[in-house]
Motif scaffolding. Structure first.
Motif, PDB file in Angstrom:
ATOM      1  N   THR A  35       0.849  -1.182   0.000  1.00 54.84           N
ATOM      2  CA  THR A  35       0.000   0.000   0.000  1.00 54.84           C
ATOM      3  C   THR A  35       0.889   1.236   0.000  1.00 54.84           C
ATOM      4  N   ALA A  36       0.360   2.303  -0.530  1.00 51.42           N
ATOM      5  CA  ALA A  36       1.079   3.569  -0.457  1.00 51.42           C
ATOM      6  C   ALA A  36       0.999   4.078   0.981  1.00 51.42           C
ATOM      7  N   GLN A  37       1.996   4.836   1.381  1.00 53.94           N
ATOM      8  CA  GLN A  37       2.022   5.336   2.752  1.00 53.94           C
ATOM      9  C   GLN A  37       0.738   6.101   3.070  1.00 53.94           C
ATOM     10  N   ASN A  38       0.149   5.774   4.221  1.00 49.81           N
ATOM     11  CA  ASN A  38      -1.069   6.391   4.732  1.00 49.81           C
ATOM     12  C   ASN A  38      -2.318   6.116   3.890  1.00 49.81           C
ATOM     13  N   VAL A  39      -2.298   5.023   3.098  1.00 50.46           N
ATOM     14  CA  VAL A  39      -3.471   4.613   2.326  1.00 50.46           C
ATOM     15  C   VAL A  39      -3.962   3.284   2.884  1.00 50.46           C
ATOM     16  N   ASP A  40      -5.251   3.196   3.194  1.00 50.17           N
ATOM     17  CA  ASP A  40      -5.828   1.981   3.742  1.00 50.17           C
ATOM     18  C   ASP A  40      -6.174   1.017   2.606  1.00 50.17           C
ATOM     19  N   ASN A  41      -5.895  -0.252   2.814  1.00 54.42           N
ATOM     20  CA  ASN A  41      -6.211  -1.311   1.857  1.00 54.42           C
ATOM     21  C   ASN A  41      -6.913  -2.425   2.637  1.00 54.42           C
ATOM     22  N   PRO A  42      -8.194  -2.220   3.025  1.00 50.78           N
ATOM     23  CA  PRO A  42      -8.871  -3.177   3.907  1.00 50.78           C
ATOM     24  C   PRO A  42      -9.154  -4.509   3.221  1.00 50.78           C
ATOM     25  N   PHE A  72       2.118 -20.711  13.010  1.00 49.39           N
ATOM     26  CA  PHE A  72       2.650 -19.886  11.928  1.00 49.39           C
ATOM     27  C   PHE A  72       4.038 -19.413  12.303  1.00 49.39           C
ATOM     28  N   ASN A  73       4.816 -19.143  11.275  1.00 48.40           N
ATOM     29  CA  ASN A  73       6.088 -18.459  11.454  1.00 48.40           C
ATOM     30  C   ASN A  73       6.232 -17.511  10.281  1.00 48.40           C
ATOM     31  N   ILE A  74       6.805 -16.384  10.550  1.00 44.91           N
ATOM     32  CA  ILE A  74       7.034 -15.405   9.494  1.00 44.91           C
ATOM     33  C   ILE A  74       8.457 -14.893   9.643  1.00 44.91           C
ATOM     34  N   GLN A  75       9.103 -14.685   8.509  1.00 49.98           N
ATOM     35  CA  GLN A  75      10.505 -14.267   8.518  1.00 49.98           C
ATOM     36  C   GLN A  75      10.693 -12.950   7.787  1.00 49.98           C
ATOM     37  N   GLN A  76      11.465 -12.112   8.408  1.00 46.00           N
ATOM     38  CA  GLN A  76      11.879 -10.823   7.861  1.00 46.00           C
ATOM     39  C   GLN A  76      10.704  -9.980   7.375  1.00 46.00           C
ATOM     40  N   LEU A  77       9.737  -9.809   8.254  1.00 48.44           N
ATOM     41  CA  LEU A  77       8.598  -8.933   7.997  1.00 48.44           C
ATOM     42  C   LEU A  77       9.035  -7.512   8.341  1.00 48.44           C
ATOM     43  N   VAL A  78       9.277  -6.719   7.311  1.00 47.45           N
ATOM     44  CA  VAL A  78       9.838  -5.378   7.505  1.00 47.45           C
ATOM     45  C   VAL A  78       9.106  -4.346   6.643  1.00 47.45           C
ATOM     46  N   ILE A  79       9.232  -3.107   7.061  1.00 42.31           N
ATOM     47  CA  ILE A  79       8.623  -1.969   6.368  1.00 42.31           C
ATOM     48  C   ILE A  79       9.467  -1.612   5.143  1.00 42.31           C
ATOM     49  N   ASN A  80       8.787  -1.224   4.070  1.00 45.52           N
ATOM     50  CA  ASN A  80       9.451  -0.697   2.868  1.00 45.52           C
ATOM     51  C   ASN A  80       9.211   0.806   2.816  1.00 45.52           C
ATOM     52  N   GLY A  81      10.277   1.565   2.862  1.00 46.31           N
ATOM     53  CA  GLY A  81      10.138   3.015   2.790  1.00 46.31           C
ATOM     54  C   GLY A  81      10.028   3.640   4.162  1.00 46.31           C
ATOM     55  N   ALA A  82       9.870   4.945   4.183  1.00 48.06           N
ATOM     56  CA  ALA A  82       9.789   5.747   5.399  1.00 48.06           C
ATOM     57  C   ALA A  82      11.089   5.612   6.202  1.00 48.06           C
ATOM     58  N   LYS A  83      11.125   6.204   7.352  1.00 50.16           N
ATOM     59  CA  LYS A  83      12.356   6.178   8.147  1.00 50.16           C
ATOM     60  C   LYS A  83      12.635   4.813   8.753  1.00 50.16           C
TER      61      LYS A  83
END
Length: 165
Positions: A35-42, A72-83
């Motif tokens: 999603t684009a920053q600050n855009v909701d994708n429900p 469940f296991n999840i690996q390297q769940l990280v944010i793209n962009g922003a600080k």
């Protein structure tokens, strides 16, 4: 025409029987919310997306629809962009959510207990969701638990779903 109708009835009966006897649902990997920053994708009227784009390197999930057992296991769940790019940012805990009947009148989310998301974006859980009832078209999400201001926002979804015991 009768043969086509008979074949169709057999096919529908077989798929109905499969749906009723398939107790295990698996997701082979995860994908982050895009999603684009600050855009909701429900994903439904009640489940909104995180306000950053996320990436997941891997993971898997499994739910037994008859017993409610889940892992469940999840690996390297990280944010793209922003600080926070390349990190989980301020997100310290997540929860797994099984959404039964998404988008339908009988939609029901079932959440795991909160689990820690480490600095590399890794988390895992094994436990129970309790009694699930009817669960058509199951959807697997990873949602923010902490910080509380973002609680419930989905940031990853299970992909490559298979049904069967």
């Amino acid at each position: 025409m009768k043969k086509v109708l008979a074949s169709l009835c057999l096919l529908l009966g077989a798929s109905s029987a499969f749906a009723q006897t398939s107790n295990t649902v698996r997701w082979q990997s995860f994908a982050g919310v895009i999603t684009a920053q600050n855009v909701d994708n429900p994903v439904s009227a009640n489940i909104h997306s995180g306000t950053f784009a996320w990436t997941a390197r891997g993971g898997s999930a499994r739910v037994n629809l008859a017993t409610g057992a889940v892992s469940f296991n999840i690996q390297q769940l990280v944010i793209n962009g922003a600080k926070f790019s390349g990190t989980p940012g301020p997100i310290s805990q997540v929860t797994g959510t099984l959404v039964c009947n998404p988008g339908a009148d009988g939609e029901s989310p079932h959440n795991t207990a909160a689990v820690n998301l480490d600095v590399h974006g890794n988390a895992q859980f094994s436990g129970s969701l309790g009694t699930l009832g009817t669960c058509s078209n199951p959807l697997c999400l990873v949602r923010i638990f902490n910080p509380g201001g973002a609680r419930g926002l989905w940031i990853a979804t299970g992909v490559d779903r298979t049904l069967g015991d």
